[in-house]
Write a protein that holds these residues in place. Structure first.
Motif: not given
Length: 737
Positions: A360-370, A388-390, A503-508
């Motif tokens: 699955p895709p996940y979010v790496e960063r955002v703007y503005p920050s929290s 990755e591409p959406i 963003e679950d870990t790659e193993t789980v």
């Protein structure tokens, strides 16, 4: 004991075998040589480098690209050589027996017999080798064939046919050019620079129309088209959608519109020489943008059957033809998207691996920050960076409190009327939201748009709390595809995997799916759950007015001996608006469309293709955009050419400030490229600059564009064409003869 008849028969067998070898060699190689006798006509890189159509196979399974008949000839030579070695060994063995016989007459006779037979065999082998070599070399001399596996013919000149539209007509696509190991369950996406006519690419297979109430939900055309938007009393077709009748189970292959295969051809590269070409059937979906204008820039093609093979990599070709039309202006005829360009099509290749993509895709960063200590500005462009591409059909759309599009929701603590549009860029990995509320002009005189805040404009101390929710898709509930998404129900990648918001870990990786929302266009507590993604941030009641500038570039100014695939790297002083990076970074080649003389004919390079990708660097808490410009190889065919990167003033930072004036790295006293640094005051007025283009004023239309070369020309000019004209001369950019 052999009788005379037996001996004669044995001799005939040997003679027949020898002439059979000669006959086979002539039979095998005369057609090859004859087929090469015609003078080759230059047609482009594929025809020149893939003489027998074997190159794609060779690239895929590591076979030789030599014709099979040449391979057989080399095997015959090798076998004859081996037999010759054996014959010599037999002669040496006979000599050894005679030398060690010790006068034993029986051993001497035995040795002589072996020696005679060995010499006879050696004579036969050498004769066969000589005859075979003579025949092959004679044919090679006459017809241009040689045993090295290469053809003596016109030198190969690569012109890169069909590639020049990228960066001009075509702004982006996925998979990218020559991309390897593409997932077999991928979709194919293309984005054009101008709005296109979807009817030229898509068949309205499900017979739907636009509703007359302005909704973006498709409606089945029944009878005279009741409820449909009509022009001249004819229902307006809805191209690029899916429609499932009530009470039926959704089936992508029957409920969705399909591709016009004469406009977009997708096929296995190895089958491209067949007539007709066996093209791949696909569902065709359109992403409608620009609100009520309903412009289509991006198209998504989902092959009916999975691409590739589970045992070997397979190369695919995609061809965009001149049957693809621009969106017509009222009253005008449709014209091709390639009208006015050197080539009337665009073509690229990619290669699938043997695996499917279930990640699955996940979010790496955002703007503005929290970060509550770093509130965003009112003129901020909201950004979500995916890994990755959406799929653009689910991540792009106009959002408001009443909009149909609600896969990415923007909300505030004061329940403000927030409206604007989400768009994808940077290879479909960055989603950006631009508010629809106008709030003044930037330094280029263009309208800026601001996020609303619930306080008077003059009160710069207040701020508004915002929240953004990226909604994951509903799941198919298939244990073999845990993140498999239902179409159009939320965010998913180009392989159909729903967003993994936490963003679950790659193993789980646990697919929690989409929680039930009570209000689709608002963010409620039950929305803040896996696998949705959300974040909170503050928007201050201020506008940022500081113009971005270029800090650092590679290659450096007038650097020579650049490698063919060297990236053009541009580091800006802050985060940039990704959509404008795609549209306003260019790359010129000089001499453009350079020509070569091939047997009295001009063979010319096609336009240089290029495409920008961005990454973000974080240093000392500051985020800056780095642009990598991908391109066709520099200096093809061992030709010395010049390259001019162009950054237009319309490129903007993440707060909509344009690149004006065009400040960037300059030169020191030793003509070395420097790093540029600028200091602004709170109103965006430059206070100081170091290492930048010299004498760059804050505002002067005749000197607002940096133009850098180590040669003595003006470093500040009025516009990019003026700069290009200055450096395209025989003193600054001399062309070798």
């Amino acid at each position: 004991m052999l009788t005379r008849t037996d001996k004669k028969l044995n001799w005939l067998k040997k003679t027949t075998t020898l002439f059979a070898v000669i006959f086979v060699v002539v039979f095998l190689f005369y057609p090859v040589a004859n087929s090469l006798a015609a003078d080759p006509v230059f047609q482009g890189p594929q025809e020149q480098t893939d003489i027998y159509g074997l190159q794609p196979v060779a690239d895929t399974i590591a076979l030789t690209q030599m014709d099979i008949r040449l391979v057989i000839a080399r095997i015959i030579r090798a076998v004859l050589g081996l037999l010759g070695i054996i014959a010599i060994c037999i002669v040496l063995y006979a000599g050894f027996i005679i030398m060690t016989s010790g006068g034993n007459e029986e051993k001497v006779t035995y040795g002589k017999r072996i020696l005679i037979n060995g010499v006879i065999g050696l004579i036969i082998i050498l004769s066969a080798f000589a005859i075979v070599s003579f025949v092959i070399n004679a044919l090679a001399k006459i017809y241009g064939l040689n045993m090295g596996g290469r053809v003596s013919r016109t030198p190969i000149i690569r012109t890169f046919d069909g590639s020049g539209a990228l960066g001009r007509v075509v702004k982006d696509h996925y998979p990218f050019r020559d991309q390897k190991d593409v997932a077999r369950n991928t979709s194919i996406v293309v984005t054009f620079a101008q709005p296109i006519s979807p009817a030229s690419v898509i068949i309205n297979s499900n017979n739907t129309c636009w509703r007359d109430d302005g909704s973006s939900e498709p409606l089945k055309i029944v009878g005279g088209g009741t409820g449909c938007l009509k022009v001249d009393n004819v229902a307006v077709p809805y191209y690029g959608d899916c429609f499932t009748p009530d009470g039926q189970v959704f089936n992508q292959n029957t409920d969705c519109d399909t591709l016009v295969t004469s406009s977009v051809q997708i096929y296995e590269t190895l089958k491209g020489e067949l007539d007709p070409i066996p093209v791949i059937e696909a569902v065709a979906l359109a992403s409608y943008e620009d609100g009520a204008q309903k412009n289509v820039y991006s198209l998504v093609f989902k092959p009916i059957n999975f691409l590739g093979s589970d045992t070997t990599n397979i190369s695919y070709t995609v061809v965009l033809s001149d049957n693809i039309m621009k969106k017509p202006i009222a009253g005008d005829d449709e014209i091709s998207v390639f009208d006015g360009y050197l080539e009337n099509y665009y073509e690229w290749l990619f290669e699938t691996g043997t695996e499917f993509d279930f990640d699955p895709p996940y979010v790496e960063r955002v703007y503005p920050s929290s970060d509550p200590n770093k509130p965003g500005y009112r003129n901020s462009v909201l950004q979500i960076y995916f890994n990755e591409p959406i799929d653009p059909t689910v991540a792009q759309g106009y959002f408001s409190s009443t909009s149909i599009f609600n896969n990415i929701v923007v909300d505030s603590s004061s329940t403000l009327d927030i409206k604007g549009e989400w768009k994808l860029s940077n290879g479909y990995t960055i989603a950006e939201f631009l508010s629809a509320d106008e709030c003044g002009l930037n330094s280029c005189g263009e309208i800026m748009f601001c996020l609303p805040v619930g306080c008077p404009e003059e009160d710069e101390t207040c701020s508004e709390s915002y929240e953004v929710l990226a909604r994951t898709a509903e799941l198919l509930n298939n244990p073999d595809v845990p993140f498999g998404a239902r179409l159009f129900t939320g965010i998913y990648d180009l392989a159909g995997n729903a967003l993994n918001g936490n963003e679950d870990t790659e193993t789980v990786r646990t697919a929690e799916g989409q929680p039930t929302s009570t209000v689709a266009n608002e963010i409620r507590n039950d929305d803040e759950a896996p696998d949705n993604y959300w974040w909170n941030f503050l928007i201050g009641n201020k506008k940022d007015k500081s113009a971005p500038y270029i800090e650092y570039i590679t290659p450096s100014i007038d650097q020579g001996n650049i490698s063919e695939l060297a990236l053009v790297n541009i580091r800006f002083s802050e985060l940039m608006w990704a959509r404008t990076v795609r549209d306003y970074v260019g790359l010129d080649e000089y001499e453009a469309n350079h020509c070569y003389q091939i047997k009295g004919n001009d063979v010319c390079l096609k336009d240089l293709w290029f495409a920008s990708r961005i990454t973000v660097s974080s240093t000392s808490g500051e985020e800056k955009t780095i642009i990598d410009v991908n391109h066709r190889e520099f200096g093809p065919n061992d030709t010395d050419l010049y390259y001019f990167p162009k950054i237009f003033s319309q490129i903007k930072d993440a707060n909509q400030n344009c690149f004006y004036p065009g400040r960037g790295p300059g030169l020191n006293e030793d003509s070395e490229t420097t790093e540029c640094n600028v200091v602004y005051d709170k109103d965006g007025i430059m206070l100081s600059q170091t290492g930048c283009v010299a004498d760059m004023p804050n505002s002067d239309a005749t000197r607002d564009t940096g133009c850098m070369t180590t040669y003595p020309v003006s470093t500040t000019v009025g516009n990019i064409p003026e700069c290009i004209n200055e450096i395209k001369n025989n003193i600054v950019s001399p062309m070798s003869e």
